[in-house]
Design a protein around this motif. Structure first.
Motif, PDB file in Angstrom:
ATOM      1  N   ASN A  19       0.828  -1.216   0.000  1.00 20.17           N
ATOM      2  CA  ASN A  19       0.000   0.000   0.000  1.00 20.17           C
ATOM      3  C   ASN A  19       0.857   1.258   0.000  1.00 20.17           C
ATOM      4  N   TRP A  34      -5.517  14.067   0.075  1.00 19.67           N
ATOM      5  CA  TRP A  34      -5.911  12.801   0.687  1.00 19.67           C
ATOM      6  C   TRP A  34      -7.030  12.156  -0.124  1.00 19.67           C
ATOM      7  N   MET A  38      -7.102   8.549  -2.002  1.00 16.96           N
ATOM      8  CA  MET A  38      -8.057   7.531  -1.620  1.00 16.96           C
ATOM      9  C   MET A  38      -8.846   7.014  -2.831  1.00 16.96           C
ATOM     10  N   ASN A  44      -8.715   1.746   1.663  1.00 18.55           N
ATOM     11  CA  ASN A  44      -9.463   1.944   2.892  1.00 18.55           C
ATOM     12  C   ASN A  44      -8.935   3.212   3.573  1.00 18.55           C
ATOM     13  N   PRO A  45      -9.829   4.120   4.010  1.00 15.91           N
ATOM     14  CA  PRO A  45      -9.372   5.382   4.619  1.00 15.91           C
ATOM     15  C   PRO A  45      -8.441   5.195   5.815  1.00 15.91           C
ATOM     16  N   LYS A  46      -8.730   4.214   6.656  1.00 11.70           N
ATOM     17  CA  LYS A  46      -7.875   3.982   7.832  1.00 11.70           C
ATOM     18  C   LYS A  46      -6.473   3.540   7.403  1.00 11.70           C
ATOM     19  N   ILE A  47      -6.404   2.658   6.412  1.00  8.37           N
ATOM     20  CA  ILE A  47      -5.105   2.185   5.910  1.00  8.37           C
ATOM     21  C   ILE A  47      -4.347   3.335   5.258  1.00  8.37           C
ATOM     22  N   ASP A  49      -4.614   6.565   5.969  1.00  7.75           N
ATOM     23  CA  ASP A  49      -4.121   7.434   7.051  1.00  7.75           C
ATOM     24  C   ASP A  49      -2.863   6.870   7.695  1.00  7.75           C
ATOM     25  N   GLU A  50      -2.903   5.583   8.058  1.00  8.09           N
ATOM     26  CA  GLU A  50      -1.753   4.955   8.711  1.00  8.09           C
ATOM     27  C   GLU A  50      -0.533   4.947   7.794  1.00  8.09           C
ATOM     28  N   SER A  51      -0.764   4.667   6.523  1.00  9.77           N
ATOM     29  CA  SER A  51       0.336   4.613   5.557  1.00  9.77           C
ATOM     30  C   SER A  51       0.970   5.982   5.364  1.00  9.77           C
ATOM     31  N   LYS A  53       1.006   8.461   7.480  1.00  6.72           N
ATOM     32  CA  LYS A  53       1.740   8.814   8.700  1.00  6.72           C
ATOM     33  C   LYS A  53       3.114   8.143   8.728  1.00  6.72           C
TER      34      LYS A  53
END
Length: 105
Positions: A19, A34, A38, A44-47, A49-51, A53
């Protein structure tokens, strides 16, 4: 030397995800918001965001205003990864051809 190795390990860890590699590749065409990331990556929005960061923390990308862009480290990683991906694909293709020829005999 210890701090340098820690930084290198952090960059390697940041790019050791499919990812995150997709994000780097997508940002190679220019800065993106963002939402653009996406929707273009269908992630996936959570993935996402984490990626993002992890990539920011490793210094691979930066956020300027509402857009993300590659840093010079990100550009350099992209220059390394693209030929490496081609070489890997060529090796796998060669192995499959070799295996297919042996199976036909």
């Amino acid at each position: 030397m210890g701090d340098e190795l820690k930084e290198v390990a952090e960059v390697f860890q940041a790019v050791s995800s499919e990812n995150r590699l997709k994000i780097i590749k997508e940002l190679s065409t220019g800065p993106k918001t963002w939402s653009e990331l996406m929707f273009s990556l269908k992630m996936n929005p959570k993935i996402l965001d984490e990626s993002l960061k992890k990539l920011i923390q490793a210094g691979v990308i930066v956020k300027e205003g509402n857009k993300y862009r590659l840093t010079s480290i990100g550009d350099y990683i992209l220059q390394i990864i693209e030929p490496l991906a081609k070489l890997t694909a060529d090796i796998i293709e060669s192995l499959f051809k070799s295996f297919s020829l042996k199976k036909k005999k």
